[in-house]
Design a protein around this motif. Sequence first.
Motif, PDB file in Angstrom:
ATOM      1  N   ALA A 135       0.832  -1.207   0.000  1.00  0.00           N
ATOM      2  CA  ALA A 135       0.000   0.000   0.000  1.00  0.00           C
ATOM      3  C   ALA A 135       0.868   1.259   0.000  1.00  0.00           C
ATOM      4  O   ALA A 135       0.580   2.223  -0.720  1.00  0.00           O
ATOM      5  CB  ALA A 135      -0.931  -0.008   1.206  1.00  0.00           C
ATOM      6  N   LEU A 136       1.942   1.245   0.781  1.00  0.00           N
ATOM      7  CA  LEU A 136       2.845   2.394   0.811  1.00  0.00           C
ATOM      8  C   LEU A 136       3.529   2.602  -0.536  1.00  0.00           C
ATOM      9  O   LEU A 136       3.707   3.746  -0.985  1.00  0.00           O
ATOM     10  CB  LEU A 136       3.891   2.224   1.919  1.00  0.00           C
ATOM     11  N   VAL A 137       3.906   1.528  -1.196  1.00  0.00           N
ATOM     12  CA  VAL A 137       4.530   1.643  -2.515  1.00  0.00           C
ATOM     13  C   VAL A 137       3.528   2.203  -3.526  1.00  0.00           C
ATOM     14  O   VAL A 137       3.883   3.044  -4.364  1.00  0.00           O
ATOM     15  CB  VAL A 137       5.095   0.279  -2.971  1.00  0.00           C
ATOM     16  N   LEU A 138       2.270   1.777  -3.458  1.00  0.00           N
ATOM     17  CA  LEU A 138       1.257   2.311  -4.374  1.00  0.00           C
ATOM     18  C   LEU A 138       1.011   3.803  -4.145  1.00  0.00           C
ATOM     19  O   LEU A 138       0.899   4.574  -5.104  1.00  0.00           O
ATOM     20  CB  LEU A 138      -0.047   1.541  -4.235  1.00  0.00           C
ATOM     21  N   GLY A 173       7.465   7.497   0.976  1.00  0.00           N
ATOM     22  CA  GLY A 173       6.613   6.310   1.006  1.00  0.00           C
ATOM     23  C   GLY A 173       7.374   5.039   0.690  1.00  0.00           C
ATOM     24  O   GLY A 173       7.172   3.995   1.326  1.00  0.00           O
ATOM     25  N   ILE A 174       8.253   5.108  -0.289  1.00  0.00           N
ATOM     26  CA  ILE A 174       9.073   3.941  -0.634  1.00  0.00           C
ATOM     27  C   ILE A 174       9.974   3.559   0.538  1.00  0.00           C
ATOM     28  O   ILE A 174      10.114   2.371   0.882  1.00  0.00           O
ATOM     29  CB  ILE A 174       9.922   4.223  -1.887  1.00  0.00           C
ATOM     30  N   PHE A 201       2.247   9.554  -5.945  1.00  0.00           N
ATOM     31  CA  PHE A 201       2.877  10.870  -5.770  1.00  0.00           C
ATOM     32  C   PHE A 201       4.004  11.087  -6.772  1.00  0.00           C
ATOM     33  O   PHE A 201       4.168  12.195  -7.306  1.00  0.00           O
ATOM     34  CB  PHE A 201       3.388  11.039  -4.338  1.00  0.00           C
ATOM     35  N   LEU A 202       4.788  10.065  -7.043  1.00  0.00           N
ATOM     36  CA  LEU A 202       5.861  10.195  -8.024  1.00  0.00           C
ATOM     37  C   LEU A 202       5.303  10.435  -9.423  1.00  0.00           C
ATOM     38  O   LEU A 202       5.856  11.232 -10.196  1.00  0.00           O
ATOM     39  CB  LEU A 202       6.753   8.959  -7.995  1.00  0.00           C
ATOM     40  N   LEU A 203       4.201   9.781  -9.759  1.00  0.00           N
ATOM     41  CA  LEU A 203       3.569  10.002 -11.058  1.00  0.00           C
ATOM     42  C   LEU A 203       3.031  11.430 -11.168  1.00  0.00           C
ATOM     43  O   LEU A 203       3.209  12.092 -12.193  1.00  0.00           O
ATOM     44  CB  LEU A 203       2.434   9.002 -11.267  1.00  0.00           C
ATOM     45  N   VAL A 204       2.395  11.913 -10.120  1.00  0.00           N
ATOM     46  CA  VAL A 204       1.883  13.289 -10.125  1.00  0.00           C
ATOM     47  C   VAL A 204       3.038  14.287 -10.293  1.00  0.00           C
ATOM     48  O   VAL A 204       2.934  15.251 -11.049  1.00  0.00           O
ATOM     49  CB  VAL A 204       1.082  13.579  -8.836  1.00  0.00           C
ATOM     50  N   GLY A 205       4.148  14.044  -9.615  1.00  0.00           N
ATOM     51  CA  GLY A 205       5.304  14.926  -9.762  1.00  0.00           C
ATOM     52  C   GLY A 205       5.877  14.892 -11.161  1.00  0.00           C
ATOM     53  O   GLY A 205       6.257  15.933 -11.718  1.00  0.00           O
ATOM     54  N   ALA A 206       5.941  13.717 -11.774  1.00  0.00           N
ATOM     55  CA  ALA A 206       6.462  13.607 -13.140  1.00  0.00           C
ATOM     56  C   ALA A 206       5.545  14.293 -14.145  1.00  0.00           C
ATOM     57  O   ALA A 206       6.009  14.992 -15.059  1.00  0.00           O
ATOM     58  CB  ALA A 206       6.648  12.143 -13.505  1.00  0.00           C
ATOM     59  N   VAL A 207       4.238  14.121 -13.979  1.00  0.00           N
ATOM     60  CA  VAL A 207       3.284  14.777 -14.876  1.00  0.00           C
ATOM     61  C   VAL A 207       3.362  16.296 -14.697  1.00  0.00           C
ATOM     62  O   VAL A 207       3.346  17.055 -15.677  1.00  0.00           O
ATOM     63  CB  VAL A 207       1.853  14.252 -14.635  1.00  0.00           C
TER      64      VAL A 207
END
Length: 117
Positions: free
Chosen positions: A15-18, A54-55, A23-29
């Motif tokens: 769950a923490l990895v998801l 989170g990771i 958050f990493l995807l939102v930052g990249a976008v």
Amino acid sequence: MSMNFQPFAEWLAAALVLVAAFFLLVGAVGLARLPDFFMRLHAPTKASTLGVGGILLASMVMSLAQGRIGFAELLITLFVFVTAPVSANLMAQAALHLRVPVRVPAPDGAVPERDPS
């Protein structure tokens, strides 16, 4: 009566990895889509800090489930949480000093005028 912590730890780490991946995807976008330097600086700085946190929390949970304390992960988390805002602040100050153009103007009176002397 002993409770097996391993399955719970695996689900919590997943769950923490998801959450971190989101958050990493939102930052990249945000880095790819936002129009100017200052907005691009804000999105990945905040999102990547939460994503890496989170990771590392997932890694700490799994190391705890294996019977060791995740001291290295804790140090990395503290390092990231301290250095990311400082580096973002320094880049923003450098961009202000170099007068990097802004696409979206600030509201009237939000930025004080500089003295030309």
